[in-house]
Design an enzyme around this catalytic site. Sequence first.
Site, PDB file in Angstrom:
ATOM      1  N   GLU A 264     120.763  56.734  75.751  1.00  0.00           N
ATOM      2  CA  GLU A 264     119.465  56.392  75.179  1.00  0.00           C
ATOM      3  C   GLU A 264     118.506  57.490  75.599  1.00  0.00           C
ATOM      4  O   GLU A 264     118.332  57.741  76.783  1.00  0.00           O
ATOM      5  CB  GLU A 264     119.005  55.028  75.697  1.00  0.00           C
ATOM      6  CG  GLU A 264     117.751  54.544  75.008  1.00  0.00           C
ATOM      7  CD  GLU A 264     116.709  54.088  75.982  1.00  0.00           C
ATOM      8  OE1 GLU A 264     115.613  54.700  75.989  1.00  0.00           O
ATOM      9  OE2 GLU A 264     116.969  53.157  76.746  1.00  0.00           O
ATOM     10  N   CYS A 301     110.537  53.408  77.425  1.00  0.00           N
ATOM     11  CA  CYS A 301     111.200  54.059  76.281  1.00  0.00           C
ATOM     12  C   CYS A 301     110.729  53.488  74.962  1.00  0.00           C
ATOM     13  O   CYS A 301     111.005  54.059  73.906  1.00  0.00           O
ATOM     14  CB  CYS A 301     112.717  53.942  76.418  1.00  0.00           C
ATOM     15  SG  CYS A 301     113.277  52.366  77.057  1.00  0.00           S
TER      16      CYS A 301
END
Length: 521
Positions: A264, A301
């Site tokens: 990620e 994020c």
Amino acid sequence: MTLTGRNLIAGAWREGESHFTAHDAASGAQLAPVFAEGSANDVAAACAAAAAAQGAYAALPLAERAAFLRLMAAKIDALGDTLTQRAMLESGLPEARLNGERGRTVGQLRLFAEEVENGGWQGLRIDHAQPGRAPLPKPDLRLRNVPLGPVAVFGASNFPLAFSVAGGDTASALAAGCCVVVKGHPAHPGTSELVAGAILEAIREAGLPEGVFSLVNGTANALGEALVKDPRITAVGFTGSRAGGLALMGHAAARPVPIPVYAEMSSVNPVVLMPARLEEAAEALASAYVGSLSLGAGQFCTNPGILLAVESAATRRFIAAVGEALPAVPAQTMLTAGIQSAYTKGIEAIAAHGATLVGAGAEGSSTCGRAQVFTVSGADFRANPALGHEVFGPSSIIVTCADLAEVAAILEGMEGQLTATLHMAPADYDAARGLLPILENRAGRIIANAWPTGVEVTHAMVHGGPFPATSDGRSTSVGTLAIARFLRPVSYQDLPAALLPKALLDGPSPVLRRVDGQYEA
């Protein structure tokens, strides 16, 4: 537990030949103790132990695997304030946030324990033989998912608990039946050691091979490279920068036997303010937007890095309200000096590409990130691709578009994202319906009338998305579906019943299976 500064290799705390220091995120002061730099020999020993333990751990009855996960959760939770206080020093994150993160960490371990016991993740299928079928008989075929093997997990900087040593990657890999070797993040080695010690206690109490889990700390990129290249590692879980993720993907692809990297990496998480909703709630939306982009110094994020709205009087009200709200936002300590420096450079780059500053939060020390919001026209945004790059920290860009067609064009031109958000009133639904196919192609999670910061750990969550949000847009790193990353299907053809896995035998099953094409009741 007293910190030793050592690496945990299959149950043994190992000293190193060289050392590094942890730092207080707020002051920059060194924190005791010094920590052993992991070596290639440490990596090799950890991977060898994981490979040796893999067969026994994979064969563990599901009830015992689930009990181990719950025991891990209890041991980590029992660290209590000791864990919170160390994590506060090393990360600069506030106590309430870290207590919540500890709760999320142990909660997802318990959720995966339930998932293991449920057994549906095995994907069980039985297709019975048809020996009399013409022109050729049909064989007996039975399928289940099995663990890949030892998994390398890289701790994340921004979640020292929930995405680190015992975070979602570790929890899902262990749930799948895979042994784990963790490369701890060098910004919080003390936190990592405390959690590793709790896991070791759980391993010993459960009577498992100590090679099930190892922790290697260190600052050198070569350490992570050695881990990914070790032939006994079968998959990688990573949360971090695009550069870091791409480097690991390159190492994994160049191996004699390539392996998957579930990384990620990068996302700006576009938010669209639809016209009718903006008209009715411009000021309220502005307040919530500033709160979302500055939460945790913007070090999420899912931070809303790009906001799109059609130019109008309501949009101008929204921008004015954002500018008025920002000065009250305090500067917050960022995770590391490197992250703070990169954030400062990112802000400078936004200004250099012609974006106009809407407003800024309060100033702070050199370790802090100051909230800043910029605005730019849709045309200028499309002409400057660099404005679409992620800036990790409490900043965002408001893009004012000529019309919804330009909003759609900008969304279509974006890279893959973890999230995409629509703020809309019922009057916006027809227009929003036209944007949904674009968002489905760009994001792993589509949000309505909320803000993207925050990820619920559930069965239906997707925390992933098309590249570069993740290296594999078919996967998620949060939620029980994350277990699928560390499994592979095996089909058994005409295997005698005496040799079949118990879950694939004929007869009543406590686990949902697909038999001859139909799901059992």
